[in-house]
Write a protein that holds these residues in place. Sequence first.
Motif, mmCIF file in Angstrom:
data_model
loop_
_atom_site.group_PDB
_atom_site.id
_atom_site.type_symbol
_atom_site.label_atom_id
_atom_site.label_comp_id
_atom_site.label_asym_id
_atom_site.label_seq_id
_atom_site.Cartn_x
_atom_site.Cartn_y
_atom_site.Cartn_z
ATOM 1 N N ASP A 5 2.689 18.514 -4.562
ATOM 2 C CA ASP A 5 3.998 18.606 -3.891
ATOM 3 C C ASP A 5 3.733 18.942 -2.430
ATOM 4 O OD1 ASP A 5 6.475 19.207 -2.868
ATOM 5 O OD2 ASP A 5 7.083 20.538 -4.498
ATOM 6 N N GLU A 6 3.969 17.992 -1.557
ATOM 7 C CA GLU A 6 3.627 18.183 -0.143
ATOM 8 C C GLU A 6 4.492 19.239 0.528
ATOM 9 O OE1 GLU A 6 6.767 14.892 0.118
ATOM 10 O OE2 GLU A 6 5.308 15.666 -1.311
ATOM 11 N N THR A 7 5.607 19.643 -0.084
ATOM 12 C CA THR A 7 6.480 20.654 0.526
ATOM 13 C C THR A 7 6.367 22.016 -0.153
ATOM 14 O OG1 THR A 7 8.362 20.086 -0.899
ATOM 15 C CG2 THR A 7 8.134 18.862 1.163
ATOM 16 N N ALA A 8 5.532 22.150 -1.155
ATOM 17 C CA ALA A 8 5.419 23.408 -1.892
ATOM 18 C C ALA A 8 4.764 24.493 -1.033
ATOM 19 C CB ALA A 8 4.609 23.197 -3.162
ATOM 20 N N SER A 9 5.041 25.740 -1.383
ATOM 21 C CA SER A 9 4.396 26.848 -0.672
ATOM 22 C C SER A 9 2.884 26.733 -0.784
ATOM 23 C CB SER A 9 4.870 28.189 -1.246
ATOM 24 O OG SER A 9 6.250 28.354 -1.017
ATOM 25 N N LEU A 10 2.393 26.491 -2.000
ATOM 26 C CA LEU A 10 0.980 26.246 -2.244
ATOM 27 C C LEU A 10 0.858 24.871 -2.876
ATOM 28 C CD1 LEU A 10 -2.031 27.099 -2.537
ATOM 29 C CD2 LEU A 10 -1.420 28.050 -4.776
ATOM 30 N N CYS A 11 0.138 23.995 -2.243
ATOM 31 C CA CYS A 11 -0.034 22.674 -2.837
ATOM 32 C C CYS A 11 -1.483 22.466 -3.258
ATOM 33 C CB CYS A 11 0.448 21.562 -1.901
ATOM 34 S SG CYS A 11 -0.532 21.298 -0.428
ATOM 35 N N LEU A 63 4.404 12.360 5.555
ATOM 36 C CA LEU A 63 4.774 12.499 6.966
ATOM 37 C C LEU A 63 5.154 13.947 7.262
ATOM 38 C CD1 LEU A 63 6.878 9.206 7.289
ATOM 39 C CD2 LEU A 63 4.431 9.533 7.710
ATOM 40 N N ILE A 64 4.199 14.808 6.992
ATOM 41 C CA ILE A 64 4.412 16.252 7.063
ATOM 42 C C ILE A 64 3.062 16.904 7.337
ATOM 43 C CG2 ILE A 64 3.956 16.884 4.642
ATOM 44 C CD1 ILE A 64 6.637 18.447 4.730
ATOM 45 N N GLY A 65 3.091 18.135 7.822
ATOM 46 C CA GLY A 65 1.845 18.846 8.086
ATOM 47 C C GLY A 65 1.536 19.894 7.036
ATOM 48 N N ARG A 66 0.230 20.176 6.868
ATOM 49 C CA ARG A 66 -0.237 21.256 5.992
ATOM 50 C C ARG A 66 -1.381 21.980 6.696
ATOM 51 N NH1 ARG A 66 3.018 22.298 1.501
ATOM 52 N NH2 ARG A 66 1.473 23.965 1.396
ATOM 53 N N TYR A 67 -1.457 23.279 6.442
ATOM 54 C CA TYR A 67 -2.603 24.031 6.937
ATOM 55 C C TYR A 67 -3.867 23.602 6.191
ATOM 56 C CZ TYR A 67 0.506 27.290 9.376
ATOM 57 O OH TYR A 67 1.428 27.853 10.214
ATOM 58 N N GLU A 68 -5.018 23.886 6.819
ATOM 59 C CA GLU A 68 -6.290 23.572 6.157
ATOM 60 C C GLU A 68 -6.344 24.220 4.774
ATOM 61 O OE1 GLU A 68 -9.928 23.399 9.071
ATOM 62 O OE2 GLU A 68 -8.567 24.993 9.735
ATOM 63 N N PHE A 69 -5.924 25.457 4.702
ATOM 64 C CA PHE A 69 -5.748 26.102 3.398
ATOM 65 C C PHE A 69 -4.250 26.062 3.104
ATOM 66 C CE2 PHE A 69 -5.451 29.387 0.190
ATOM 67 C CZ PHE A 69 -6.565 29.121 -0.576
ATOM 68 N N PHE A 119 0.830 -1.199 0.000
ATOM 69 C CA PHE A 119 0.000 0.000 0.000
ATOM 70 C C PHE A 119 0.868 1.254 0.000
ATOM 71 C CE2 PHE A 119 -2.578 -3.382 1.610
ATOM 72 C CZ PHE A 119 -3.852 -3.133 1.103
ATOM 73 N N ASP A 120 0.500 2.177 -0.856
ATOM 74 C CA ASP A 120 1.145 3.479 -0.964
ATOM 75 C C ASP A 120 0.304 4.468 -0.166
ATOM 76 O OD1 ASP A 120 2.304 5.900 -1.864
ATOM 77 O OD2 ASP A 120 1.106 5.885 -3.709
ATOM 78 N N LEU A 121 0.727 4.737 1.078
ATOM 79 C CA LEU A 121 -0.029 5.637 1.960
ATOM 80 C C LEU A 121 0.744 6.936 2.137
ATOM 81 C CD1 LEU A 121 -1.489 3.611 4.974
ATOM 82 C CD2 LEU A 121 -2.677 4.480 2.959
ATOM 83 N N ARG A 122 0.062 8.037 1.886
ATOM 84 C CA ARG A 122 0.683 9.359 2.019
ATOM 85 C C ARG A 122 -0.025 10.090 3.158
ATOM 86 N NH1 ARG A 122 1.571 10.642 -4.467
ATOM 87 N NH2 ARG A 122 1.953 8.458 -5.013
ATOM 88 N N ILE A 123 0.637 10.120 4.298
ATOM 89 C CA ILE A 123 0.017 10.588 5.528
ATOM 90 C C ILE A 123 0.505 12.002 5.867
ATOM 91 C CG2 ILE A 123 -0.277 10.165 7.997
ATOM 92 C CD1 ILE A 123 -1.597 8.055 6.285
ATOM 93 N N GLY A 124 -0.455 12.855 6.172
ATOM 94 C CA GLY A 124 -0.121 14.205 6.618
ATOM 95 C C GLY A 124 -0.983 14.617 7.794
ATOM 96 N N SER A 125 -0.456 15.534 8.595
ATOM 97 C CA SER A 125 -1.268 16.142 9.658
ATOM 98 C C SER A 125 -1.876 17.416 9.100
ATOM 99 C CB SER A 125 -0.410 16.437 10.890
ATOM 100 O OG SER A 125 0.750 17.180 10.524
ATOM 101 N N VAL A 126 -3.130 17.662 9.441
ATOM 102 C CA VAL A 126 -3.831 18.861 8.967
ATOM 103 C C VAL A 126 -3.964 19.823 10.138
ATOM 104 C CG1 VAL A 126 -5.957 19.767 7.975
ATOM 105 C CG2 VAL A 126 -5.069 17.546 7.215
ATOM 106 N N HIS A 127 -3.595 21.095 9.904
ATOM 107 C CA HIS A 127 -3.477 22.065 11.003
ATOM 108 C C HIS A 127 -4.417 23.246 10.816
ATOM 109 C CE1 HIS A 127 0.270 20.236 12.695
ATOM 110 N NE2 HIS A 127 0.282 19.737 11.470
ATOM 111 N N ASP A 128 -4.876 23.744 11.960
ATOM 112 C CA ASP A 128 -5.759 24.907 12.001
ATOM 113 C C ASP A 128 -5.111 26.075 11.266
ATOM 114 O OD1 ASP A 128 -6.951 27.415 13.024
ATOM 115 O OD2 ASP A 128 -8.080 26.056 14.336
#
Length: 593
Positions: free
Chosen positions: A273-279, A313-319, A247-256
């Motif tokens: 791109d999970e590390t881009a300024s805007l994804c 294995l990284i976080g992103r804001y809701e927006f 299984f290819d699982l791409r896990i991120g935390s979503v932040h307020d």
Amino acid sequence: MRIFHSLAFVASFAGLLVNAQDACKPQDRTFSTEQTPAGNYQPSAVFMNPASGLASSKFYITVVNLTPHRIKLDNTHSYQMDTFDFGDVPQGRSRQNTVKYRNRIATQDDAGEAYYSIDGTDKKFALRLKGTGPTVDQRSVTLDLSGMNLGQRVYKFPGGESSVSLVITGSAKYGFYASIRHDRGGWMRWIYNTIKDRPIRHLFLPGTHDSGMSKITNKITSIGNSFNTQNQGINIYDQLRAGSRWFDLRIGSVHDNDNSARNLGFHTLHVNDETASLCIGNSGESLDEIISEINLFTRENPGEIVFFSLRYLIGRYEFPDRGPIYWNDQLWSDFLSKIRGVNNRCPNLDTSVPFQNQPASYFMDRNDGRGCVIFLLNGQNLRDVPKEAVGDGLYAQNRIGIKDHWSNMQNADALVPDQINNFKNLNRGGDGDFSQVHISQWLSTPDALASTAYGLQAFAIQQVNPTLYWAGVAGMSPESWPNVLMVDYIGVQQRDQTSWNTLSAEMYWLGIGMNLYVISENCNVNKWRSPLIKARELELAGGEEWNGIIYPNGTMVDHPPPELHPGHASVLRNGTIFLNGTVLETTVPNPWM
């Protein structure tokens, strides 16, 4: 004392004889090198032109033979078909058969039947084609394996000039199995005796790409939708039941949006791109849902090996417009506490031996025979936290040697040969043995415009997945095959038809057949005689016998009347054409009825 030693010697010698008789011998090999006719891809013009696709009259039925017996075409007859091209399928090979309905606006009664037998046995099956009108949804094929006590399945074609596939495996001595439907979920445990001594690099494992994206949950606000971001039609539990073990699982935390310290939960993500300024992308299943689904499956099906390759294995804001949030100790701790809820993890495995070199039994026998759920972490985004937690059963990705091939191509006629060329020369067994796990990403990568216009689902079920059975199988042999074959929309045969009984089971039986038959024919990999040429052992035995019918909408008839054969022509009409070219001049009863 002399008598005792003599008896011991006799017993030892008898054991050696049994072992010698049971040893794999090259002369027992049945895998054929015979080439079948080249297959055809669904034309892009048909796929991308809805009107043209709806009115298509040409279709394909692929038969995959993963048995030591030749599948022989005995006869055909067709009525008002422009093309009805069927043929034999040698051992270990596949054949894409072609049908072209006669295109007319008026109500149609096109029909044709192809009759097959399994060489050296009394087993027979038939493929029945029917047309009742000029559009795709009025044309169907019945895979009738009632003559093998394996049931019948009626399929509509997923699109114009598209394909339906049938996979048959097993043998006269072992019993036959076919992709009419899924069987029990724990297929690895069933064939334990065959695979237990093989290292992981000598297995074939179905896999899924972007496995957690079986729905769109909008935990991040972006333009990703079900057309361009969803990659699967069924959740992790059903993917496991459908045969997937990688299984290819791409896990991120979503932040307020207003408070990066507030973690709103761990979710699967599919972004550009999970590390881009805007994804750009969206979220799928939550980690909590996935853990619950894993535990349900392993409770019902103990003894399997399941690999989860974890990325992002990284976080992103809701927006997600302010760049990534790299995990700190608290986020890592929260993530670990979730993973600890997965049953049958395998902590403290021997990391001095690369996992691909461990035999399957090393993992299957863990947890008192309940098997292993193994998490492999791609830690490229883990900066200030550990990149593995061996004591919790999370391992760095490099604990297993991997060659991962992604074609990054949109069209099937380009990506399929690229994938095949990448694995067909791998050498399995012997001094030059390929020492890594080879992952074949058998999937289309359409650009943003095409994926949004047509949908990743359509690319998978019409263009790409069907090629696996006529082209992919043709590129495999007992000496070369991919270890993991990753697909989008596993099991989905018709758009948006994802209830269990509507799913197709080709990938499930391809996985079993590759391990049971094709790989077993390589004596440098398999030291014992192929299980298919020996008397049946306990593997796969005891399954529920079923000779029912499944219709396109998923309706299942478990005990149909013996005379019920959907699509079967009771009479052969004036103008019916037979395999040998004979044309009927008068209407007669169907002698095969």
